[in-house]
Design a protein around this motif. Structure first.
Motif, PDB file in Angstrom:
ATOM      1  N   UNK A  36       0.782  -1.225   0.000  1.00  0.00           N
ATOM      2  CA  UNK A  36       0.000   0.000   0.000  1.00  0.00           C
ATOM      3  C   UNK A  36       0.811   1.272   0.000  1.00  0.00           C
ATOM      4  N   UNK A  37       2.145   1.158  -0.087  1.00  0.00           N
ATOM      5  CA  UNK A  37       3.025   2.336  -0.043  1.00  0.00           C
ATOM      6  C   UNK A  37       4.287   2.053  -0.841  1.00  0.00           C
ATOM      7  N   UNK A  38       4.971   3.143  -1.234  1.00  0.00           N
ATOM      8  CA  UNK A  38       6.253   3.013  -1.910  1.00  0.00           C
ATOM      9  C   UNK A  38       6.186   2.101  -3.120  1.00  0.00           C
ATOM     10  N   UNK A  43      -0.591  -2.444  -4.262  1.00  0.00           N
ATOM     11  CA  UNK A  43      -1.136  -3.569  -3.494  1.00  0.00           C
ATOM     12  C   UNK A  43      -2.079  -3.066  -2.402  1.00  0.00           C
ATOM     13  N   UNK A  44      -3.078  -3.863  -2.076  1.00  0.00           N
ATOM     14  CA  UNK A  44      -4.016  -3.499  -1.016  1.00  0.00           C
ATOM     15  C   UNK A  44      -3.329  -3.582   0.345  1.00  0.00           C
ATOM     16  N   UNK A  45      -3.489  -2.558   1.182  1.00  0.00           N
ATOM     17  CA  UNK A  45      -2.866  -2.598   2.513  1.00  0.00           C
ATOM     18  C   UNK A  45      -3.576  -3.586   3.433  1.00  0.00           C
ATOM     19  N   UNK A  46      -2.852  -4.118   4.391  1.00  0.00           N
ATOM     20  CA  UNK A  46      -3.470  -4.942   5.431  1.00  0.00           C
ATOM     21  C   UNK A  46      -4.261  -4.034   6.371  1.00  0.00           C
ATOM     22  N   UNK A  47      -5.429  -4.510   6.818  1.00  0.00           N
ATOM     23  CA  UNK A  47      -6.195  -3.729   7.786  1.00  0.00           C
ATOM     24  C   UNK A  47      -6.381  -4.494   9.094  1.00  0.00           C
ATOM     25  N   UNK A  48      -5.621  -5.579   9.273  1.00  0.00           N
ATOM     26  CA  UNK A  48      -5.646  -6.306  10.541  1.00  0.00           C
ATOM     27  C   UNK A  48      -4.270  -6.920  10.790  1.00  0.00           C
ATOM     28  N   UNK A  54       0.933 -12.737   9.027  1.00  0.00           N
ATOM     29  CA  UNK A  54       0.956 -13.897   8.127  1.00  0.00           C
ATOM     30  C   UNK A  54       1.923 -13.657   6.970  1.00  0.00           C
ATOM     31  N   UNK A  55       1.892 -12.437   6.418  1.00  0.00           N
ATOM     32  CA  UNK A  55       2.808 -12.114   5.323  1.00  0.00           C
ATOM     33  C   UNK A  55       4.251 -12.133   5.800  1.00  0.00           C
ATOM     34  N   UNK A  56       4.515 -11.522   6.948  1.00  0.00           N
ATOM     35  CA  UNK A  56       5.885 -11.493   7.471  1.00  0.00           C
ATOM     36  C   UNK A  56       6.396 -12.897   7.775  1.00  0.00           C
ATOM     37  N   UNK A  57       5.529 -13.760   8.242  1.00  0.00           N
ATOM     38  CA  UNK A  57       5.947 -15.116   8.585  1.00  0.00           C
ATOM     39  C   UNK A  57       6.343 -15.930   7.357  1.00  0.00           C
ATOM     40  N   UNK A 153      -6.355   1.952   6.958  1.00  0.00           N
ATOM     41  CA  UNK A 153      -6.015   0.562   7.266  1.00  0.00           C
ATOM     42  C   UNK A 153      -4.964   0.483   8.369  1.00  0.00           C
ATOM     43  N   UNK A 154      -3.911   1.297   8.252  1.00  0.00           N
ATOM     44  CA  UNK A 154      -2.844   1.291   9.264  1.00  0.00           C
ATOM     45  C   UNK A 154      -3.378   1.713  10.627  1.00  0.00           C
ATOM     46  N   UNK A 155      -4.193   2.765  10.641  1.00  0.00           N
ATOM     47  CA  UNK A 155      -4.715   3.245  11.923  1.00  0.00           C
ATOM     48  C   UNK A 155      -5.733   2.273  12.514  1.00  0.00           C
ATOM     49  N   UNK A 156      -6.431   1.530  11.665  1.00  0.00           N
ATOM     50  CA  UNK A 156      -7.337   0.504  12.181  1.00  0.00           C
ATOM     51  C   UNK A 156      -6.539  -0.554  12.938  1.00  0.00           C
ATOM     52  N   UNK A 157      -5.414  -0.995  12.360  1.00  0.00           N
ATOM     53  CA  UNK A 157      -4.563  -1.963  13.062  1.00  0.00           C
ATOM     54  C   UNK A 157      -4.051  -1.363  14.366  1.00  0.00           C
TER      55      UNK A 157
END
Length: 237
Positions: A36-38, A43-48, A54-57, A153-157
């Motif tokens: 969602x940046x750069x 790409x769609x940002x994660x909102x949870x 899961x992506x980092x893992x 999305x970021x602030x929701x997380x």
């Protein structure tokens, strides 16, 4: 040894890219770039938190293949902690040191009004008060339309995630801006509840975004911990 850096809500690699020349050659700086940046703008940002971790893992083998430290600012601190929690569950190597910057402890609830679901104009006004979003972005309607979904999305997380309390086998350095009025003392001291080896609080000049205002002091604090971790690593060789 690797130093992984995690961005604050709405942030990306630009916060840390200039840090690369501040560390010795045997430290590899790795900057986390969520979608969602750069370079990942399309790409769609994660909102949870779950989907982000899961992506980092999926990169866990790379993250843990050699000694490492984790640094995160604001939301980035809590993302880094949740990554540690998941790695611990999977019995994978944990960091030599953990640096939490500008953040309440992840298992302590937010006691301020949530902003991620505010109407657009009110959301923008709330971002302006936080003093972390560039004024040029806030005043550019087209750019704000482009980044609105990412910011929400970021602030929701940041506002809805609450961690499981778990003791970790590493020391925690907590950095805090002296003029940051959004984080209470008990929210900072609670980081100590997450470490078997204790925590250390350092106050630095600036508000919530002291990471930019006191850049050199932040890098100095990080460099000291990197040096400690490096020395410990070499002593075991």
């Amino acid at each position: 040894m690797r130093l992984f850096c995690f961005p604050f809500a709405g942030g990306g690699v630009s916060t840390y890219i200039s840090w690369a020349d501040s560390f010795p050659d045997d430290i590899e700086l790795v900057i986390i770039q969520p979608p969602g940046r750069g370079s990942r703008l399309a790409e769609d940002p994660h909102d949870n938190m779950t989907s982000l971790i899961d992506e980092l893992m999926r990169h866990a083998d790379f993250i843990t293949q050699q000694p490492y430290l984790l640094f995160g600012h604001s939301l980035g601190s809590r993302v880094a902690y949740e990554l540690c929690y998941r790695l611990k569950q999977n019995e994978m190597p944990l960091p030599q040191y953990f640096i939490a910057s500008g953040s309440r402890a992840p298992h302590v609830s937010k006691d301020k009004e949530m902003i991620h679901n505010l109407p657009k104009n009110e959301f923008i006004q709330a971002l302006e008060k936080l003093n972390g979003t560039p004024k040029e972005l806030l005043e550019n309607r087209e750019l704000m339309d482009l980044f609105m979904s990412l910011l929400r999305a970021d602030f929701k997380i940041a506002e809805t995630y609450l961690a499981q309390k778990c003791k970790m086998p590493f020391s925690i350095l907590v950095l805090h801006g002296q003029d940051d009025i959004d984080i209470e003392e008990h929210q900072l001291s609670a980081w100590g509840e997450l470490s078997d080896l204790g925590h250390h609080l350092v106050q630095l000049p600036g508000d919530h975004f002291f990471i930019n205002q006191s850049r050199n002091e932040v890098i100095h604090q990080v460099s000291q911990r990197v040096g400690t971790a490096l020395a410990a690593s070499y002593s075991t060789l």
